[in-house]
Design a protein around this motif. Structure first.
Motif, PDB file in Angstrom:
ATOM      1  N   GLY A 124       0.810  -1.212   0.000  1.00 49.95           N
ATOM      2  CA  GLY A 124       0.000   0.000   0.000  1.00 49.95           C
ATOM      3  C   GLY A 124       0.842   1.259   0.000  1.00 49.95           C
ATOM      4  O   GLY A 124       0.535   2.232  -0.703  1.00 49.95           O
ATOM      5  N   GLU A 125       1.922   1.247   0.774  1.00 53.06           N
ATOM      6  CA  GLU A 125       2.817   2.405   0.823  1.00 53.06           C
ATOM      7  C   GLU A 125       3.456   2.663  -0.533  1.00 53.06           C
ATOM      8  O   GLU A 125       3.532   3.801  -0.999  1.00 53.06           O
ATOM      9  CB  GLU A 125       3.897   2.145   1.879  1.00 53.06           C
ATOM     10  CG  GLU A 125       4.929   3.240   2.018  1.00 53.06           C
ATOM     11  CD  GLU A 125       6.009   2.884   3.028  1.00 53.06           C
ATOM     12  OE1 GLU A 125       7.119   3.435   2.911  1.00 53.06           O
ATOM     13  OE2 GLU A 125       5.739   2.048   3.922  1.00 53.06           O
ATOM     14  N   LEU A 162       2.252   1.701  -3.429  1.00 52.31           N
ATOM     15  CA  LEU A 162       1.188   2.130  -4.331  1.00 52.31           C
ATOM     16  C   LEU A 162       0.935   3.631  -4.202  1.00 52.31           C
ATOM     17  O   LEU A 162       0.845   4.350  -5.212  1.00 52.31           O
ATOM     18  CB  LEU A 162      -0.093   1.358  -4.039  1.00 52.31           C
ATOM     19  CG  LEU A 162      -1.358   1.838  -4.749  1.00 52.31           C
ATOM     20  CD1 LEU A 162      -1.228   1.662  -6.259  1.00 52.31           C
ATOM     21  CD2 LEU A 162      -2.590   1.114  -4.223  1.00 52.31           C
ATOM     22  N   ARG A 163       0.826   4.109  -2.977  1.00 50.64           N
ATOM     23  CA  ARG A 163       0.535   5.529  -2.772  1.00 50.64           C
ATOM     24  C   ARG A 163       1.669   6.412  -3.282  1.00 50.64           C
ATOM     25  O   ARG A 163       1.434   7.490  -3.842  1.00 50.64           O
ATOM     26  CB  ARG A 163       0.236   5.784  -1.300  1.00 50.64           C
ATOM     27  CG  ARG A 163      -1.075   5.138  -0.832  1.00 50.64           C
ATOM     28  CD  ARG A 163      -1.427   5.498   0.598  1.00 50.64           C
ATOM     29  NE  ARG A 163      -2.689   4.866   0.999  1.00 50.64           N
ATOM     30  CZ  ARG A 163      -2.780   3.700   1.623  1.00 50.64           C
ATOM     31  NH1 ARG A 163      -1.673   3.035   1.942  1.00 50.64           N
ATOM     32  NH2 ARG A 163      -3.953   3.191   1.943  1.00 50.64           N
ATOM     33  N   ALA A 176      -7.725   3.442  -4.192  1.00 49.13           N
ATOM     34  CA  ALA A 176      -6.396   3.122  -3.654  1.00 49.13           C
ATOM     35  C   ALA A 176      -6.483   2.443  -2.300  1.00 49.13           C
ATOM     36  O   ALA A 176      -5.716   1.521  -2.008  1.00 49.13           O
ATOM     37  CB  ALA A 176      -5.546   4.385  -3.569  1.00 49.13           C
ATOM     38  N   ASP A 177      -7.389   2.883  -1.439  1.00 51.38           N
ATOM     39  CA  ASP A 177      -7.499   2.281  -0.107  1.00 51.38           C
ATOM     40  C   ASP A 177      -7.923   0.825  -0.188  1.00 51.38           C
ATOM     41  O   ASP A 177      -7.468  -0.015   0.598  1.00 51.38           O
ATOM     42  CB  ASP A 177      -8.492   3.072   0.748  1.00 51.38           C
ATOM     43  CG  ASP A 177      -7.957   4.435   1.138  1.00 51.38           C
ATOM     44  OD1 ASP A 177      -6.727   4.623   1.069  1.00 51.38           O
ATOM     45  OD2 ASP A 177      -8.765   5.314   1.503  1.00 51.38           O
ATOM     46  N   ARG A 206      -7.322  -1.100  -2.784  1.00 57.15           N
ATOM     47  CA  ARG A 206      -6.250  -1.819  -3.461  1.00 57.15           C
ATOM     48  C   ARG A 206      -5.045  -2.050  -2.551  1.00 57.15           C
ATOM     49  O   ARG A 206      -4.289  -3.011  -2.724  1.00 57.15           O
ATOM     50  CB  ARG A 206      -5.820  -1.026  -4.712  1.00 57.15           C
ATOM     51  CG  ARG A 206      -4.896  -1.764  -5.657  1.00 57.15           C
ATOM     52  CD  ARG A 206      -4.550  -0.885  -6.851  1.00 57.15           C
ATOM     53  NE  ARG A 206      -5.722  -0.533  -7.615  1.00 57.15           N
ATOM     54  CZ  ARG A 206      -6.240  -1.259  -8.611  1.00 57.15           C
ATOM     55  NH1 ARG A 206      -5.647  -2.392  -8.949  1.00 57.15           N
ATOM     56  NH2 ARG A 206      -7.309  -0.871  -9.258  1.00 57.15           N
ATOM     57  N   ALA A 207      -4.856  -1.156  -1.587  1.00 55.38           N
ATOM     58  CA  ALA A 207      -3.636  -1.179  -0.773  1.00 55.38           C
ATOM     59  C   ALA A 207      -3.459  -2.466   0.015  1.00 55.38           C
ATOM     60  O   ALA A 207      -2.331  -2.905   0.257  1.00 55.38           O
ATOM     61  CB  ALA A 207      -3.633   0.021   0.170  1.00 55.38           C
ATOM     62  N   ALA A 208      -4.551  -3.077   0.447  1.00 50.31           N
ATOM     63  CA  ALA A 208      -4.472  -4.307   1.238  1.00 50.31           C
ATOM     64  C   ALA A 208      -5.767  -5.089   1.069  1.00 50.31           C
ATOM     65  O   ALA A 208      -6.835  -4.499   0.882  1.00 50.31           O
ATOM     66  CB  ALA A 208      -4.251  -3.987   2.715  1.00 50.31           C
ATOM     67  N   GLY A 229      -8.681  -3.969   3.025  1.00 53.03           N
ATOM     68  CA  GLY A 229      -9.295  -2.718   2.595  1.00 53.03           C
ATOM     69  C   GLY A 229     -10.452  -2.959   1.647  1.00 53.03           C
ATOM     70  O   GLY A 229     -11.400  -2.173   1.592  1.00 53.03           O
TER      71      GLY A 229
END
Length: 384
Positions: free
Chosen positions: A33-34, A36-37, A55-56, A58-60, A63
């Motif tokens: 996630g980090e 990705l952002r 994104a949230d 997708r991050a984990a 999520g």
């Protein structure tokens, strides 16, 4: 019971045609996630706005579905029987990425995932969800965590057994399954995928700038392709296999030609640009029925074919380009202007005198006002 269940699960997955299967904990990719952002913050996703908006999720895995406990990562091989780079010296033909030369893999893999999911529910219960790559799921980090391989310097998954040729899918489940050992990076000092990229889309190993990637430009990008990148696209009209095809680990991959679901269609292995440029919307739908190419629509495909025609050096293609100067789509008209400029300077001059002032679209009008040829612009902008 759980280890026996996972063994039986992998046996069933193999029976269904999956070449790889592994299990990861839902929290096994804490850094994904980090990363990705940071990638999104750098604008490397181009105009794929849906990646920002979800994104949230997708991050984990949690999520997207808070109840998930385990992720079953699956891979299906599509290793080609022929060299994907063989058409580099055939400018009259359009190059289509290996994965898109047959039937739409989304349909097949989703169907097989559902079959495996039904088996798992019958065997052990629990709730689950299945995903192919249309959902906000980071399949590649999860596949690495599940031991299917590792993310190579081209950012795609690399397998010791299947090279860079795996379609990925995932099953999220509330079952608490014992995880497999994660994959370990084995690229070493090799940078073949980085140097093979025609448009320098890799600012660093393990990082892709989609805005320069030919797959992104020919598939996801809806507008005009940037002038500086057009010459390097060559005759690639849907996707690009270069970074995948040069991976040394491919030598261990057995051809998936026996999998009839992924068998390439003869008309998509080396289609002639002249034939493709003659397609109207009905013809496009007929030729690409059942293919993942159909989803980009006729206009984007015509844009891509016109860029390839302009790069071909085949002056006889100018006649196939001319009708597209009257296309209803500005993105097609603009690409036709550029292609004509590359192929026939005299015809370009005549058409510009008759059309440039009357062109209603600012972007297309700017194409008429550019000074051909454009190849020097790429040479000065490229880092290579």
């Amino acid at each position: 019971m759980a280890p026996d269940l996972v063994h039986a699960l992998k046996t069933e997955a193999a029976r269904l045609g999956f070449a790889a299967c592994g299990v990861a904990r839902a929290d096994a990719t804490p850094l994904a996630g980090e990363r990705l952002r940071a990638w999104l913050a750098g604008g490397c996703h181009g105009d794929m706005i849906w990646m920002e908006s979800r994104a949230d999720q997708r991050a984990a895995p949690t999520g997207l579905w808070p109840e998930v406990r385990s992720v079953i990562a699956l891979g299906m091989s599509y290793a080609p029987a022929e060299d994907p780079l063989r058409l580099a010296e055939a400018p009259e033909a359009g190059r289509i990425s290996v994965y898109a030369q047959g039937a739409d893999y989304h349909d097949l893999i989703r169907r097989k995932l559902k079959e495996l999911a039904r088996w798992l529910v019958a065997a052990a219960g629990g709730d689950l969800k299945v995903f192919v790559d249309t959902a906000p799921v980071m399949e590649k980090p999860l596949a690495e965590a599940a031991g299917l391989g590792w993310q190579g310097k081209h950012t795609n998954l690399v397998s010791r057994e299947h090279g860079s040729w795996l379609f990925l899918g995932a099953i999220f489940t509330t079952l608490d399954l014992p995880p497999d050992q994660g994959g370990a990076a084995r690229c070493g000092s090799c940078n073949s995928c980085q140097t093979a990229c025609p448009t320098d889309a890799f600012p660093a190993p393990y990082r892709l700038d989609a805005r320069r990637c030919i797959s992104y430009l020919t598939i996801e990008h809806k507008g005009p392709i940037p002038h500086a990148l057009r010459p390097a696209i060559g005759n690639r009209i849907y996707g690009c296999d270069d970074c995948l095809a040069v991976c040394p680990w491919n030598k261990f991959a057995e051809s998936a030609a026996a999998n009839l679901a992924f068998a390439p269609r003869a008309e998509l292995t080396a289609p002639l640009l002249a034939d493709l440029l003659a397609l109207d919307d009905t013809g496009f739908r007929q030729v690409f029925a059942g293919s993942p190419i159909k989803r980009i629509g006729r206009d984007r495909m015509m844009r891509n074919c016109l860029i390839a025609a302009g790069n071909s050096g085949r002056t006889e293609l100018a006649g196939a380009v001319l009708p597209h100067l009257d296309d209803p789509s500005p993105v097609v008209r603009g690409a036709a202007v550029w292609a004509l400029a590359q192929l026939d300077a005299k015809a370009f001059g005549n058409e510009r005198a008759n059309r440039s002032d009357a062109e209603p679209d600012d972007q297309v009008r700017s194409e008429w006002l550019e000074k051909p040829p454009y190849s020097a612009a790429f040479a000065s902008s490229s880092s290579r």
